[in-house]
Design a protein around this motif. Structure first.
Motif, mmCIF file in Angstrom:
data_model
loop_
_atom_site.group_PDB
_atom_site.id
_atom_site.type_symbol
_atom_site.label_atom_id
_atom_site.label_comp_id
_atom_site.label_asym_id
_atom_site.label_seq_id
_atom_site.Cartn_x
_atom_site.Cartn_y
_atom_site.Cartn_z
ATOM 1 N N SER A 82 14.709 -53.402 -85.137
ATOM 2 C CA SER A 82 16.026 -53.198 -84.508
ATOM 3 C C SER A 82 17.102 -53.756 -85.432
ATOM 4 O O SER A 82 16.797 -54.467 -86.406
ATOM 5 N N GLY A 83 18.339 -53.460 -85.102
ATOM 6 C CA GLY A 83 19.435 -54.043 -85.873
ATOM 7 C C GLY A 83 19.458 -55.552 -85.697
ATOM 8 O O GLY A 83 19.689 -56.315 -86.640
ATOM 9 N N SER A 84 19.167 -55.990 -84.464
ATOM 10 C CA SER A 84 19.137 -57.429 -84.182
ATOM 11 C C SER A 84 18.026 -58.121 -84.969
ATOM 12 O O SER A 84 18.212 -59.236 -85.471
ATOM 13 N N ALA A 85 16.881 -57.439 -85.112
ATOM 14 C CA ALA A 85 15.791 -58.021 -85.901
ATOM 15 C C ALA A 85 16.199 -58.143 -87.366
ATOM 16 O O ALA A 85 15.816 -59.108 -88.051
ATOM 17 N N ILE A 148 30.075 -60.113 -92.630
ATOM 18 C CA ILE A 148 31.225 -59.259 -92.323
ATOM 19 C C ILE A 148 30.775 -58.052 -91.503
ATOM 20 O O ILE A 148 29.718 -57.473 -91.797
ATOM 21 N N GLU A 149 31.541 -57.703 -90.489
ATOM 22 C CA GLU A 149 31.448 -56.383 -89.864
ATOM 23 C C GLU A 149 32.763 -55.686 -90.202
ATOM 24 O O GLU A 149 33.834 -56.204 -89.876
ATOM 25 N N THR A 150 32.701 -54.521 -90.865
ATOM 26 C CA THR A 150 33.927 -53.777 -91.129
ATOM 27 C C THR A 150 33.633 -52.283 -91.110
ATOM 28 O O THR A 150 32.778 -51.829 -91.862
ATOM 29 N N HIS A 199 22.390 -52.178 -91.142
ATOM 30 C CA HIS A 199 22.741 -51.188 -90.121
ATOM 31 C C HIS A 199 21.862 -51.369 -88.905
ATOM 32 O O HIS A 199 20.677 -51.686 -89.029
ATOM 33 N N SER A 200 22.450 -51.140 -87.729
ATOM 34 C CA SER A 200 21.627 -50.791 -86.585
ATOM 35 C C SER A 200 21.355 -49.298 -86.736
ATOM 36 O O SER A 200 22.240 -48.469 -86.512
ATOM 37 N N VAL A 201 20.150 -48.956 -87.163
ATOM 38 C CA VAL A 201 19.762 -47.544 -87.352
ATOM 39 C C VAL A 201 19.805 -46.805 -86.015
ATOM 40 O O VAL A 201 20.005 -45.584 -85.972
ATOM 41 N N THR A 202 19.676 -47.592 -84.977
ATOM 42 C CA THR A 202 19.752 -47.107 -83.594
ATOM 43 C C THR A 202 20.983 -46.218 -83.403
ATOM 44 O O THR A 202 20.987 -45.328 -82.559
ATOM 45 N N LYS A 203 21.999 -46.470 -84.168
ATOM 46 C CA LYS A 203 23.300 -45.825 -84.005
ATOM 47 C C LYS A 203 23.434 -44.560 -84.854
ATOM 48 O O LYS A 203 22.676 -43.623 -84.693
ATOM 49 N N LEU A 212 15.102 -47.157 -81.733
ATOM 50 C CA LEU A 212 15.643 -48.514 -81.932
ATOM 51 C C LEU A 212 15.140 -48.995 -83.290
ATOM 52 O O LEU A 212 13.931 -49.048 -83.526
ATOM 53 N N MET A 213 16.042 -49.325 -84.201
ATOM 54 C CA MET A 213 15.623 -49.715 -85.544
ATOM 55 C C MET A 213 16.797 -50.360 -86.279
ATOM 56 O O MET A 213 17.948 -50.191 -85.926
ATOM 57 N N GLY A 214 16.475 -51.110 -87.334
ATOM 58 C CA GLY A 214 17.490 -51.685 -88.206
ATOM 59 C C GLY A 214 17.050 -51.538 -89.646
ATOM 60 O O GLY A 214 15.874 -51.262 -89.923
ATOM 61 N N MET A 347 30.295 -55.820 -70.830
ATOM 62 C CA MET A 347 28.990 -55.245 -71.208
ATOM 63 C C MET A 347 28.499 -55.810 -72.544
ATOM 64 O O MET A 347 27.937 -56.878 -72.588
ATOM 65 N N THR A 348 28.790 -55.167 -73.637
ATOM 66 C CA THR A 348 28.158 -55.545 -74.923
ATOM 67 C C THR A 348 28.579 -56.924 -75.417
ATOM 68 O O THR A 348 27.849 -57.541 -76.199
ATOM 69 N N HIS A 349 29.741 -57.403 -75.014
ATOM 70 C CA HIS A 349 30.242 -58.677 -75.524
ATOM 71 C C HIS A 349 30.409 -59.705 -74.400
ATOM 72 O O HIS A 349 31.059 -60.736 -74.570
HETATM 73 C C1 LIG Z 1 24.111 -51.915 -78.849
HETATM 74 C C2 LIG Z 1 25.253 -52.129 -79.513
HETATM 75 N N1 LIG Z 1 25.326 -52.614 -80.739
HETATM 76 C C3 LIG Z 1 24.201 -52.939 -81.552
HETATM 77 C C4 LIG Z 1 24.557 -53.512 -82.896
HETATM 78 C C5 LIG Z 1 23.617 -54.286 -83.604
HETATM 79 C C6 LIG Z 1 22.219 -54.536 -83.040
HETATM 80 O O1 LIG Z 1 21.475 -53.361 -83.191
HETATM 81 P P1 LIG Z 1 20.223 -53.067 -82.219
HETATM 82 O O2 LIG Z 1 19.511 -51.912 -82.947
HETATM 83 O O3 LIG Z 1 20.785 -52.656 -80.890
HETATM 84 O O4 LIG Z 1 19.374 -54.333 -82.152
HETATM 85 C C7 LIG Z 1 23.952 -54.796 -84.853
HETATM 86 N N2 LIG Z 1 25.190 -54.593 -85.393
HETATM 87 C C8 LIG Z 1 26.128 -53.866 -84.727
HETATM 88 C C9 LIG Z 1 27.473 -53.675 -85.348
HETATM 89 C C10 LIG Z 1 25.832 -53.307 -83.458
HETATM 90 O O5 LIG Z 1 26.787 -52.596 -82.820
HETATM 91 C C11 LIG Z 1 26.574 -51.798 -78.911
HETATM 92 O O6 LIG Z 1 27.587 -52.289 -79.481
HETATM 93 O O7 LIG Z 1 26.623 -51.044 -77.906
#
Ligand SMILES: C=C(NCc1c(COP(=O)(O)O)cnc(C)c1O)C(=O)O
Length: 395
Positions: A82-85, A148-150, A199-203, A212-214, A347-349
């Motif tokens: 995941s992106g979080s991982a 950084i997030e940009t 990247h959150s590949v999920t997106k 779900l992937m990173g 929600m997300t934050h």
């Molecule tokens: C689930 C959402 N964000 C995941 C996310 C993550 C985490 O990705 P996940 O694949 O959901 O674990 C990391 N970085 C950014 C900028 C993200 O937006 C959301 O913002 O709705």
């Protein structure tokens, strides 16, 4: 397509062909799915082919990682579950006592990891709303990373990557850029001095809300050694089928990113003209306070498909807006073909303390929109109708 050829081709050609070898025995142009978790050995320590155990390496993961490396113009890419991982593995690579300087406006889950998990492991994170200005003053002898997030999630704030990297590199500090909101099609942070792009590949990269992937991409052999060891040792790896799906999804990233950007700009312009909207955050608008950075860092100055806006009428109006849209689905996540809407503060934050949230611009009336690839006129109509409905209820 061999890696040595990647530099000869444009993004769309790489998205379709990089990391996609034809099957040498059947000629299949789309890779098979290697679901086996283990691979035979003809004698002890003599595997039949290049693979021994799927956590350590897998053909579908290799192919996907090779494709992302090509798209981010990186030597290496490593995929995680995941992106979080991905965030966790990078922070886990730091020694206890390390320090990180981060932008204040980050995804809620990233903030959660930084403040609840990394801190417990002795890695301390300092947040700042203006990292270009503050980074030099915030650096300590134990600072190892700048994060950084940009554009940032969810206020779409931008950071001049090269300006921050110039300062960080003077002190031997690595720069990580979370490029989730832009995708490799619109922005390549390594080209602006970042050391790692995640990247959150999920997106956007997978783009169909079914994986779900990173992934992390970088050039350093030392990082490949360190992060590759943790990828296997911690084992937070994606499955073969998810890698196969994400590799299929990324083949149309350029088409989806262009369409989502076109839709994002249409919706942002309509919102900016509405009397029911207090403010719009969209880097594709000339009115964005950091538009110059978008023109410097984003392909063709594209704004992407993400935007947020503050609605007149506070939290109640924001909640009623989300209930009123018909094409935009109320749900977390972003970057898929379908358009989504959500309220970051609730929600997300939600996990970020209100005072910190609002200091980063995440107010209760802030609505976040992810524009998919539907017809732009339909998306604009949906948003405007929802605004009118909310206004009618309020009056
Ligand atoms: C689930 C959402 N964000 C995941 C996310 C993550 C985490 O990705 P996940 O694949 O959901 O674990 C990391 N970085 C950014 C900028 C993200 O937006 C959301 O913002 O709705």
């Amino acid at each position: 397509m061999q890696p040595s050829e990647h530099g000869q081709h444009g993004f769309g050609t790489l998205a379709v062909h990089a990391g996609s070898p034809h099957d040498p025995t059947t000629g299949a142009v789309i890779e098979p799915i290697s679901l086996s978790t283990t691979y035979a050995q003809t004698a002890v320590g003599q595997p039949v082919g290049a693979y021994e155990y799927t956590r350590s390496s897998n053909p579908n993961r290799d192919n996907f990682e090779n494709c992302i490396a090509a798209l981010e113009k990186a030597k290496y890419a490593l995929a995680f579950s995941s992106g979080s991982a991905t965030t966790a593995i990078i922070l886990q690579s730091l020694a206890t006592g390390s320090h990180v300087v981060s932008v204040s406006d980050v995804y809620g889950g990233t903030h959660r990891y930084f403040t609840k998990v990394a801190k417990a492991h002795g890695v301390h994170v300092t947040f700042t709303p203006s990292i270009e200005l503050d980074v030099e003053a915030l650096i300590k002898p134990e600072t190892k990373l700048v994060w950084i997030e940009t554009p940032s999630n969810p206020t779409l704030s931008l950071v001049d990557i090269s300006a921050v990297a110039a300062v960080a590199h003077k002190h031997g500090i690595l720069v990580v850029v979370d490029n989730t909101f832009m995708s490799p099609y619109i922005q390549n942070p390594l080209e602006h001095g970042a050391d790692i792009v995640v990247h959150s590949v999920t997106k956007y990269i997978n783009g169909h809300s079914d994986v779900l992937m990173g992934v992390a991409a970088f050039n350093s052999d030392d990082l490949k050694e360190r992060l590759g060891f943790l990828q296997n040792a911690i084992g937070a790896v994606p499955g073969a089928f998810d890698c196969w799906l994400a590799h299929r999804g990324v083949k149309t990233l350029h088409l989806r990113a262009r369409e989502a950007s076109r839709n994002g700009k249409m919706v942002a312009e309509a919102l900016a003209a509405s009397p029911y909207v207090r403010a719009v955050n969209y880097p594709g608008l000339d009115s964005h306070p950091q538009r110059k950075i978008a023109l410097k860092q984003h392909r063709d100055g594209l704004g992407g498909g993400m935007l947020s806006f503050r609605i007149q009428g506070g939290k109640s109006a924001a909640e009623r807006f989300c209930a009123a849209t018909k094409i935009f689905t109320l749900a977390e996540s972003l970057g898929g073909v379908e358009s989504l809407v959500e309220l970051p503060a609730s929600m997300t934050h939600m996990g970020i303390p209100k005072e910190q949230r609002e200091a980063a611009g995440v107010f209760d009336d802030l609505v976040r929109i992810s524009c998919g690839v539907e017809e732009g006129v339909d998306l604009v109509k949906d948003v405007m109708a929802a605004l009118e409905k909310v206004a009618g209820e309020t009056n």
